[in-house]
Motif scaffolding. Structure first.
Motif, PDB file in Angstrom:
ATOM      1  N   ARG A 176       0.832  -1.205   0.000  1.00 31.99           N
ATOM      2  CA  ARG A 176       0.000   0.000   0.000  1.00 31.99           C
ATOM      3  C   ARG A 176       0.873   1.264   0.000  1.00 31.99           C
ATOM      4  NH1 ARG A 176      -4.962  -0.065   2.129  1.00 31.99           N
ATOM      5  NH2 ARG A 176      -4.970   2.065   1.305  1.00 31.99           N
ATOM      6  N   PRO A 177       1.772   1.399  -0.946  1.00 32.21           N
ATOM      7  CA  PRO A 177       2.689   2.552  -0.923  1.00 32.21           C
ATOM      8  C   PRO A 177       1.984   3.894  -1.030  1.00 32.21           C
ATOM      9  CG  PRO A 177       2.782   1.419  -3.043  1.00 32.21           C
ATOM     10  CD  PRO A 177       1.987   0.544  -2.118  1.00 32.21           C
ATOM     11  N   GLU A 178       0.744   3.897  -1.571  1.00 25.46           N
ATOM     12  CA  GLU A 178       0.028   5.167  -1.732  1.00 25.46           C
ATOM     13  C   GLU A 178      -0.280   5.829  -0.390  1.00 25.46           C
ATOM     14  OE1 GLU A 178      -3.145   1.997  -1.306  1.00 25.46           O
ATOM     15  OE2 GLU A 178      -1.186   2.191  -2.301  1.00 25.46           O
ATOM     16  N   VAL A 179      -0.222   5.060   0.682  1.00 24.88           N
ATOM     17  CA  VAL A 179      -0.445   5.625   2.020  1.00 24.88           C
ATOM     18  C   VAL A 179       0.566   6.735   2.301  1.00 24.88           C
ATOM     19  CG1 VAL A 179      -0.327   5.091   4.492  1.00 24.88           C
ATOM     20  CG2 VAL A 179      -1.499   3.539   2.930  1.00 24.88           C
ATOM     21  N   PHE A 180       1.763   6.600   1.727  1.00 27.15           N
ATOM     22  CA  PHE A 180       2.823   7.573   1.963  1.00 27.15           C
ATOM     23  C   PHE A 180       3.015   8.495   0.760  1.00 27.15           C
ATOM     24  CE2 PHE A 180       4.000   3.718   4.428  1.00 27.15           C
ATOM     25  CZ  PHE A 180       3.812   4.258   5.693  1.00 27.15           C
ATOM     26  N   ALA A 181       1.990   8.637  -0.051  1.00 24.59           N
ATOM     27  CA  ALA A 181       2.073   9.470  -1.245  1.00 24.59           C
ATOM     28  C   ALA A 181       2.524  10.884  -0.889  1.00 24.59           C
ATOM     29  CB  ALA A 181       0.722   9.520  -1.948  1.00 24.59           C
ATOM     30  N   GLY A 182       3.503  11.380  -1.621  1.00 21.64           N
ATOM     31  CA  GLY A 182       3.988  12.739  -1.424  1.00 21.64           C
ATOM     32  C   GLY A 182       4.971  12.904  -0.281  1.00 21.64           C
ATOM     33  N   ALA A 183       5.234  11.841   0.490  1.00 21.26           N
ATOM     34  CA  ALA A 183       6.142  11.958   1.636  1.00 21.26           C
ATOM     35  C   ALA A 183       7.589  12.019   1.158  1.00 21.26           C
ATOM     36  CB  ALA A 183       5.945  10.794   2.589  1.00 21.26           C
ATOM     37  N   THR A 184       8.339  12.909   1.753  1.00 22.15           N
ATOM     38  CA  THR A 184       9.753  13.065   1.397  1.00 22.15           C
ATOM     39  C   THR A 184      10.691  12.839   2.563  1.00 22.15           C
ATOM     40  OG1 THR A 184       9.582  15.452   1.810  1.00 22.15           O
ATOM     41  CG2 THR A 184       9.237  14.691  -0.460  1.00 22.15           C
ATOM     42  N   GLU A 185      10.190  13.007   3.799  1.00 29.66           N
ATOM     43  CA  GLU A 185      11.053  12.880   4.975  1.00 29.66           C
ATOM     44  C   GLU A 185      10.297  12.155   6.083  1.00 29.66           C
ATOM     45  OE1 GLU A 185      13.901  16.723   5.064  1.00 29.66           O
ATOM     46  OE2 GLU A 185      11.759  17.178   5.186  1.00 29.66           O
ATOM     47  N   ALA A 186      11.068  11.624   7.043  1.00 28.79           N
ATOM     48  CA  ALA A 186      10.457  10.888   8.151  1.00 28.79           C
ATOM     49  C   ALA A 186      11.239  11.131   9.429  1.00 28.79           C
ATOM     50  CB  ALA A 186      10.403   9.387   7.845  1.00 28.79           C
ATOM     51  N   LEU A 187      10.516  11.070  10.547  1.00 32.96           N
ATOM     52  CA  LEU A 187      11.110  11.114  11.887  1.00 32.96           C
ATOM     53  C   LEU A 187      10.702   9.861  12.639  1.00 32.96           C
ATOM     54  CD1 LEU A 187      10.489  14.786  13.103  1.00 32.96           C
ATOM     55  CD2 LEU A 187      12.639  13.797  12.288  1.00 32.96           C
ATOM     56  N   GLY A 188      11.679   9.155  13.195  1.00 31.88           N
ATOM     57  CA  GLY A 188      11.408   7.965  13.994  1.00 31.88           C
ATOM     58  C   GLY A 188      12.590   7.682  14.893  1.00 31.88           C
ATOM     59  N   GLU A 189      12.763   6.401  15.250  1.00 32.68           N
ATOM     60  CA  GLU A 189      13.904   6.072  16.095  1.00 32.68           C
ATOM     61  C   GLU A 189      15.161   5.899  15.240  1.00 32.68           C
ATOM     62  OE1 GLU A 189      13.223   2.372  18.175  1.00 32.68           O
ATOM     63  OE2 GLU A 189      12.820   1.289  16.342  1.00 32.68           O
ATOM     64  N   VAL A 190      16.367   5.917  15.811  1.00 29.54           N
ATOM     65  CA  VAL A 190      16.737   6.098  17.210  1.00 29.54           C
ATOM     66  C   VAL A 190      17.550   7.385  17.283  1.00 29.54           C
ATOM     67  CG1 VAL A 190      18.155   5.197  19.089  1.00 29.54           C
ATOM     68  CG2 VAL A 190      16.853   3.604  17.658  1.00 29.54           C
ATOM     69  N   GLY A 191      17.244   8.253  18.211  1.00 29.17           N
ATOM     70  CA  GLY A 191      17.965   9.498  18.361  1.00 29.17           C
ATOM     71  C   GLY A 191      17.160  10.466  19.198  1.00 29.17           C
ATOM     72  N   GLY A 192      17.631  11.701  19.275  1.00 33.97           N
ATOM     73  CA  GLY A 192      16.956  12.708  20.070  1.00 33.97           C
ATOM     74  C   GLY A 192      17.337  12.711  21.531  1.00 33.97           C
ATOM     75  N   PHE A 193      18.130  11.722  21.955  1.00 41.95           N
ATOM     76  CA  PHE A 193      18.522  11.633  23.360  1.00 41.95           C
ATOM     77  C   PHE A 193      19.636  12.639  23.645  1.00 41.95           C
ATOM     78  CE2 PHE A 193      17.707   6.907  22.428  1.00 41.95           C
ATOM     79  CZ  PHE A 193      16.347   7.100  22.500  1.00 41.95           C
ATOM     80  N   SER A 194      19.578  13.254  24.810  1.00 39.03           N
ATOM     81  CA  SER A 194      20.592  14.241  25.156  1.00 39.03           C
ATOM     82  C   SER A 194      21.881  13.570  25.607  1.00 39.03           C
ATOM     83  CB  SER A 194      20.081  15.172  26.259  1.00 39.03           C
ATOM     84  OG  SER A 194      19.869  14.468  27.467  1.00 39.03           O
ATOM     85  N   LEU A 195      22.979  14.252  25.309  1.00 41.63           N
ATOM     86  CA  LEU A 195      24.321  13.791  25.657  1.00 41.63           C
ATOM     87  C   LEU A 195      25.053  14.954  26.314  1.00 41.63           C
ATOM     88  CD1 LEU A 195      26.596  11.602  25.227  1.00 41.63           C
ATOM     89  CD2 LEU A 195      27.094  12.776  23.087  1.00 41.63           C
TER      90      LEU A 195
END
Length: 449
Positions: A176-195
């Protein structure tokens, strides 16, 4: 979708996001969605978690779409339309499955979602029902506000990430690739943790790449016989030597753009000069556990994980086999098999079982600037630092559609908190205040998209 008036203040939205982030994280943790890797023994926990998400999205006007490739396994995707159809959509994603808890010594119930002294305990607290709860809270806040973002936002809650995404992100991308129609970028794991860098100064890691992965078996063959009569071509002995040779092989450091940027930023923060390859591991050690993660990402790694051979103590087997978990720097997945053949020598068969190429995303651009602005809004001296993930996430499946993935699930953590050490560990936990921080940052990111 129908939205409500946007008259509420930012402060009211943020306060509600903070409360709902914790509420939803706890609700999801209480759902046993363990993924054993085998559909027949996994149960229907992912479907129950998906229903939890879908019901709360529908409450505020979303029309969540269900994806059920096999019984008990379900993912949810919902889209919030933006004002600019030409702007590439942003996918924000989390997975609803967790790894098993069997054989681990938990001191708090793994599915109890208990809080003690400001700490939330439970399987998935970090990996990654905490962020799934935050996503859900922010998605609801955006709907309640009634002000459309500039770009479409696609909220995806995937099944089966812990077993490679066959019944989750990879299934949706393929079927079902059409679910992501027009998508160019994504945010998910793993990162965002402070150091922690220095007093009052923190880096927030953003995964702008993921190493490739290759599955290879080493197979040794010899003459079967009775254990009382040793043979010169014992397959177990040959395999043991091959595994040792692989484990002892020093794979070189590869300076990817993400690694160079990471080292450059930290060297400036620490007042250090250029860091050469020979000094890199020592330099990273000063970061503690995160430094060891970066060290693993800086080179190809090979971990023997399963040994098979023999059926009885007094029988010398004709065959012995080792399974290798290999994580490659970009491009190395095409040549690692030949390199292993040279390492183990003649007499050992190197059998390739499959590979997933590395992915790399931009370290600069509008999205990175937006992440930096969101962090600065909550931590004035915080800085975004790119790094390369040594493992796989659902971003690899989205990359098949040309979607550039970034690992960013923001948490401001105590200096001595090992976020990466929480993954798959007993007594997995996260500070409640860190979840609240993550909700505020994600609100800033998505509201500004």
């Amino acid at each position: 979708m129908t939205t409500t008036s946007g008259a509420a203040t930012d402060g009211a939205h943020e306060g509600r996001i903070e409360g709902e982030s914790l509420e939803f994280a706890r609700g999801l943790i209480r759902i046993d969605s363990v993924n054993t890797g085998v559909t027949e023994t996994t149960g229907n926990g992912e479907a129950r978690a998906a229903r939890f998400v879908a019901e709360r999205l529908a409450e505020v006007g979303y029309e969540p779409e269900w994806f059920k490739p096999v019984p008990g396994r379900a993912s949810i995707v919902a889209r919030l339309r933006g004002t600019d159809p030409a702007a590439g959509a942003l996918v924000v994603h989390a997975h609803l499955d967790v790894v098993p808890v069997d054989g681990q010594a938990w001191t708090h119930p793994p599915f109890g979602a208990e809080t003690h002294d400001g700490i939330l305990y439970g399987r998935g607290a970090v990996d990654m029902k905490g962020f799934a709860g935050t996503m859900l809270a922010v998605a609801r806040a955006l709907a309640r506000e009634g002000r459309a973002p500039r770009r479409d936002l696609v909220f995806a809650f995937f099944a089966d990430e812990e077993a490679g995404g066959r019944y989750g992100s990879r299934w949706i991308v393929a079927e079902r690739p059409e679910v992501f129609a027009g998508a160019t970028e994504a945010l998910g794991e793993v990162g965002g943790f402070s150091l922690p860098l220095r007093e009052g100064r923190r880096a927030y890691l953003v995964a702008t790449g993921e190493k490739g992965s290759v599955s290879i078996d080493l197979v040794a063959r010899g003459r079967a016989g009775h254990g009382s009569r040793p043979t010169p071509d014992n397959a177990v002995v040959a395999l043991a030597r091959a595994v040792t040779a692989v484990a002892d092989h020093p794979f070189p450091i590869v300076r990817t753009p993400a690694l160079d940027r990471f080292i450059g930023v930290l060297a400036r923060e620490f007042g250090a000069g250029p860091v050469g390859d020979e000094a890199l591991d020592g330099f990273l050690e000063r970061l503690g556990p995160p430094g060891r993660l970066i060290s693993a990402a800086a080179r190809t790694t090979v971990s023997p994980t399963v040994l098979e051979g023999g059926v009885k103590r007094n029988v010398i087997p004709a065959e012995a086999r080792a399974q290798l978990d290999i994580r490659t720097v970009p491009g190395h997945e095409r040549t690692i098999a030949a390199e292993l053949r040279a390492i183990v020598g003649n007499g050992i068969e190197v059998v390739e079982r499959g590979s997933i190429p590395a992915i790399e995303s931009p370290m600069e651009g509008e999205l990175i600037e937006l992440l930096q602005a969101a962090i600065t809004g909550e931590d004035a001296d915080g800085i975004i630092v790119p790094f390369q993930m040594p493992a796989n996430t659902d971003n690899k499946a989205l990359a098949l559609l040309g979607i550039r993935g970034h690992g960013f699930t923001p948490l401001r953590l105590p200096n001595d908190f090992d976020a990466f050490g929480q993954f798959h560990a007993a007594d997995e936990h996260v500070p409640v205040e860190s979840l609240r921080f993550g909700g505020r940052v994600l609100w800033r990111v998505l509201r500004g998209s």
